[in-house]
Design a protein around this motif. Sequence first.
Motif, PDB file in Angstrom:
ATOM      1  N   SER A  49       2.306 -19.221   1.514  1.00  0.00           N
ATOM      2  CA  SER A  49       3.246 -18.289   2.139  1.00  0.00           C
ATOM      3  C   SER A  49       2.940 -16.850   1.727  1.00  0.00           C
ATOM      4  O   SER A  49       2.953 -15.936   2.555  1.00  0.00           O
ATOM      5  N   LEU A  50       2.668 -16.648   0.451  1.00  0.00           N
ATOM      6  CA  LEU A  50       2.321 -15.315  -0.052  1.00  0.00           C
ATOM      7  C   LEU A  50       1.058 -14.794   0.631  1.00  0.00           C
ATOM      8  O   LEU A  50       1.009 -13.646   1.077  1.00  0.00           O
ATOM      9  N   VAL A  51       0.046 -15.639   0.740  1.00  0.00           N
ATOM     10  CA  VAL A  51      -1.216 -15.245   1.374  1.00  0.00           C
ATOM     11  C   VAL A  51      -0.985 -14.923   2.847  1.00  0.00           C
ATOM     12  O   VAL A  51      -1.477 -13.915   3.361  1.00  0.00           O
ATOM     13  N   GLN A  52      -0.219 -15.755   3.533  1.00  0.00           N
ATOM     14  CA  GLN A  52       0.037 -15.523   4.951  1.00  0.00           C
ATOM     15  C   GLN A  52       0.881 -14.272   5.187  1.00  0.00           C
ATOM     16  O   GLN A  52       0.841 -13.695   6.258  1.00  0.00           O
ATOM     17  N   ALA A  53       1.601 -13.837   4.142  1.00  0.00           N
ATOM     18  CA  ALA A  53       2.372 -12.587   4.233  1.00  0.00           C
ATOM     19  C   ALA A  53       1.515 -11.382   3.844  1.00  0.00           C
ATOM     20  O   ALA A  53       1.971 -10.246   3.922  1.00  0.00           O
ATOM     21  N   GLY A  54       0.295 -11.633   3.384  1.00  0.00           N
ATOM     22  CA  GLY A  54      -0.598 -10.541   3.029  1.00  0.00           C
ATOM     23  C   GLY A  54      -0.653 -10.241   1.546  1.00  0.00           C
ATOM     24  O   GLY A  54      -1.405  -9.383   1.117  1.00  0.00           O
ATOM     25  N   GLY A  55       0.163 -10.906   0.752  1.00  0.00           N
ATOM     26  CA  GLY A  55       0.185 -10.668  -0.690  1.00  0.00           C
ATOM     27  C   GLY A  55       1.455  -9.950  -1.105  1.00  0.00           C
ATOM     28  O   GLY A  55       2.384  -9.782  -0.319  1.00  0.00           O
ATOM     29  N   ALA A  56       1.463  -9.491  -2.347  1.00  0.00           N
ATOM     30  CA  ALA A  56       2.622  -8.777  -2.901  1.00  0.00           C
ATOM     31  C   ALA A  56       2.328  -7.274  -2.822  1.00  0.00           C
ATOM     32  O   ALA A  56       1.713  -6.702  -3.719  1.00  0.00           O
ATOM     33  N   TYR A  57       2.750  -6.666  -1.741  1.00  0.00           N
ATOM     34  CA  TYR A  57       2.478  -5.247  -1.519  1.00  0.00           C
ATOM     35  C   TYR A  57       3.316  -4.365  -2.437  1.00  0.00           C
ATOM     36  O   TYR A  57       4.486  -4.643  -2.681  1.00  0.00           O
ATOM     37  N   THR A  58       2.682  -3.284  -2.898  1.00  0.00           N
ATOM     38  CA  THR A  58       3.430  -2.250  -3.617  1.00  0.00           C
ATOM     39  C   THR A  58       3.846  -1.199  -2.586  1.00  0.00           C
ATOM     40  O   THR A  58       3.324  -1.179  -1.462  1.00  0.00           O
ATOM     41  N   GLU A  59       4.742  -0.342  -2.962  1.00  0.00           N
ATOM     42  CA  GLU A  59       5.247   0.669  -2.032  1.00  0.00           C
ATOM     43  C   GLU A  59       4.101   1.542  -1.507  1.00  0.00           C
ATOM     44  O   GLU A  59       3.277   2.041  -2.263  1.00  0.00           O
ATOM     45  N   GLY A  60       4.044   1.669  -0.188  1.00  0.00           N
ATOM     46  CA  GLY A  60       3.036   2.493   0.465  1.00  0.00           C
ATOM     47  C   GLY A  60       1.673   1.840   0.627  1.00  0.00           C
ATOM     48  O   GLY A  60       0.750   2.432   1.182  1.00  0.00           O
ATOM     49  N   GLU A  61       1.520   0.622   0.178  1.00  0.00           N
ATOM     50  CA  GLU A  61       0.230  -0.058   0.211  1.00  0.00           C
ATOM     51  C   GLU A  61      -0.063  -0.729   1.556  1.00  0.00           C
ATOM     52  O   GLU A  61      -1.215  -0.918   1.925  1.00  0.00           O
ATOM     53  N   TYR A  62       0.969  -1.097   2.289  1.00  0.00           N
ATOM     54  CA  TYR A  62       0.807  -1.835   3.543  1.00  0.00           C
ATOM     55  C   TYR A  62       0.158  -0.939   4.592  1.00  0.00           C
ATOM     56  O   TYR A  62       0.706   0.082   4.975  1.00  0.00           O
ATOM     57  N   LYS A  63      -1.036  -1.316   5.047  1.00  0.00           N
ATOM     58  CA  LYS A  63      -1.774  -0.528   6.040  1.00  0.00           C
ATOM     59  C   LYS A  63      -2.298  -1.460   7.126  1.00  0.00           C
ATOM     60  O   LYS A  63      -2.769  -2.556   6.851  1.00  0.00           O
ATOM     61  N   ARG A  64      -2.208  -0.981   8.375  1.00  0.00           N
ATOM     62  CA  ARG A  64      -2.677  -1.755   9.526  1.00  0.00           C
ATOM     63  C   ARG A  64      -3.811  -1.007  10.220  1.00  0.00           C
ATOM     64  O   ARG A  64      -3.949   0.205  10.074  1.00  0.00           O
ATOM     65  N   PHE A  65      -4.575  -1.765  11.024  1.00  0.00           N
ATOM     66  CA  PHE A  65      -5.627  -1.171  11.842  1.00  0.00           C
ATOM     67  C   PHE A  65      -5.916  -2.110  13.006  1.00  0.00           C
ATOM     68  O   PHE A  65      -5.559  -3.294  12.974  1.00  0.00           O
ATOM     69  N   ASN A  66      -6.529  -1.580  14.047  1.00  0.00           N
ATOM     70  CA  ASN A  66      -6.901  -2.393  15.207  1.00  0.00           C
ATOM     71  C   ASN A  66      -8.381  -2.722  15.141  1.00  0.00           C
ATOM     72  O   ASN A  66      -9.208  -1.871  14.774  1.00  0.00           O
ATOM     73  N   TYR A  67      -8.696  -3.954  15.501  1.00  0.00           N
ATOM     74  CA  TYR A  67     -10.078  -4.414  15.498  1.00  0.00           C
ATOM     75  C   TYR A  67     -10.211  -5.481  16.571  1.00  0.00           C
ATOM     76  O   TYR A  67      -9.472  -6.479  16.567  1.00  0.00           O
ATOM     77  N   LYS A  68     -11.133  -5.243  17.518  1.00  0.00           N
ATOM     78  CA  LYS A  68     -11.392  -6.179  18.616  1.00  0.00           C
ATOM     79  C   LYS A  68     -10.108  -6.596  19.330  1.00  0.00           C
ATOM     80  O   LYS A  68      -9.867  -7.774  19.600  1.00  0.00           O
ATOM     81  N   GLY A  69      -9.252  -5.624  19.590  1.00  0.00           N
ATOM     82  CA  GLY A  69      -8.043  -5.866  20.371  1.00  0.00           C
ATOM     83  C   GLY A  69      -6.891  -6.526  19.615  1.00  0.00           C
ATOM     84  O   GLY A  69      -5.887  -6.892  20.213  1.00  0.00           O
ATOM     85  N   LYS A  70      -7.037  -6.676  18.307  1.00  0.00           N
ATOM     86  CA  LYS A  70      -5.970  -7.296  17.512  1.00  0.00           C
ATOM     87  C   LYS A  70      -5.548  -6.344  16.400  1.00  0.00           C
ATOM     88  O   LYS A  70      -6.347  -5.539  15.917  1.00  0.00           O
ATOM     89  N   THR A  71      -4.301  -6.479  15.984  1.00  0.00           N
ATOM     90  CA  THR A  71      -3.804  -5.687  14.872  1.00  0.00           C
ATOM     91  C   THR A  71      -3.979  -6.479  13.584  1.00  0.00           C
ATOM     92  O   THR A  71      -3.510  -7.611  13.467  1.00  0.00           O
ATOM     93  N   TYR A  72      -4.664  -5.863  12.628  1.00  0.00           N
ATOM     94  CA  TYR A  72      -4.915  -6.466  11.329  1.00  0.00           C
ATOM     95  C   TYR A  72      -4.154  -5.703  10.258  1.00  0.00           C
ATOM     96  O   TYR A  72      -3.779  -4.551  10.455  1.00  0.00           O
TER      97      TYR A  72
END
Length: 181
Positions: A49-72
């Motif tokens: 569950s932790l891995v599928q949530a991306g891990g334990a983010y600290t404040e301001g650490e969560y960053k997204r980007f687009n790649y091949k038409g998907k949001t990562y």
Amino acid sequence: MKKFWLLSVLLVLLLCTACQQSGIAEVKKSEVQSVKAVEIAASWAATASLVQAGGAYTEGEYKRFNYKGKTYRYMASNLDTKRELRIELEKSVTKKVAKQFIKDQNFIKQKRRLAQVEADGGSLLQWREATARVVKSKKNKSVFEVSVPVGYTGTFDTFKVTYEYVRKSGWRISKLPEYKK
């Protein structure tokens, strides 16, 4: 003659006591194995569950980007390399299962960090409240049927979970939980 008879009675009593204690020890061993099986499965569920949530983010650490038409999203710093991710996974699964899980999750590497498709998820399964029953057991491998409460519905989902003893690490899941109908 009396001494022989008294000695025989004492010997029989000692043997009966030993047999009873042996039976109790076996029940306790089985109970301990079931408790440990639930503990490892619950740990795996929390880790997955932790891995599928991306891990334990600290404040301001969560960053997204687009790649091949998907949001990562980048993985949190505690899981942003394959090595860190594998170490976390191997706390409850074997190396082989950890490698397969990483492959199945389709992680990509971007700017020297692991990233995954952004997705929401969650589960109503209460793994810490689960019960386990031994289905098959050998020296270094055991199969359990694990019944997990689904929220507060009064229903259970049942899974078949295979465990293997890993030298220097202890018991680990060697085959991920399979849903049983």
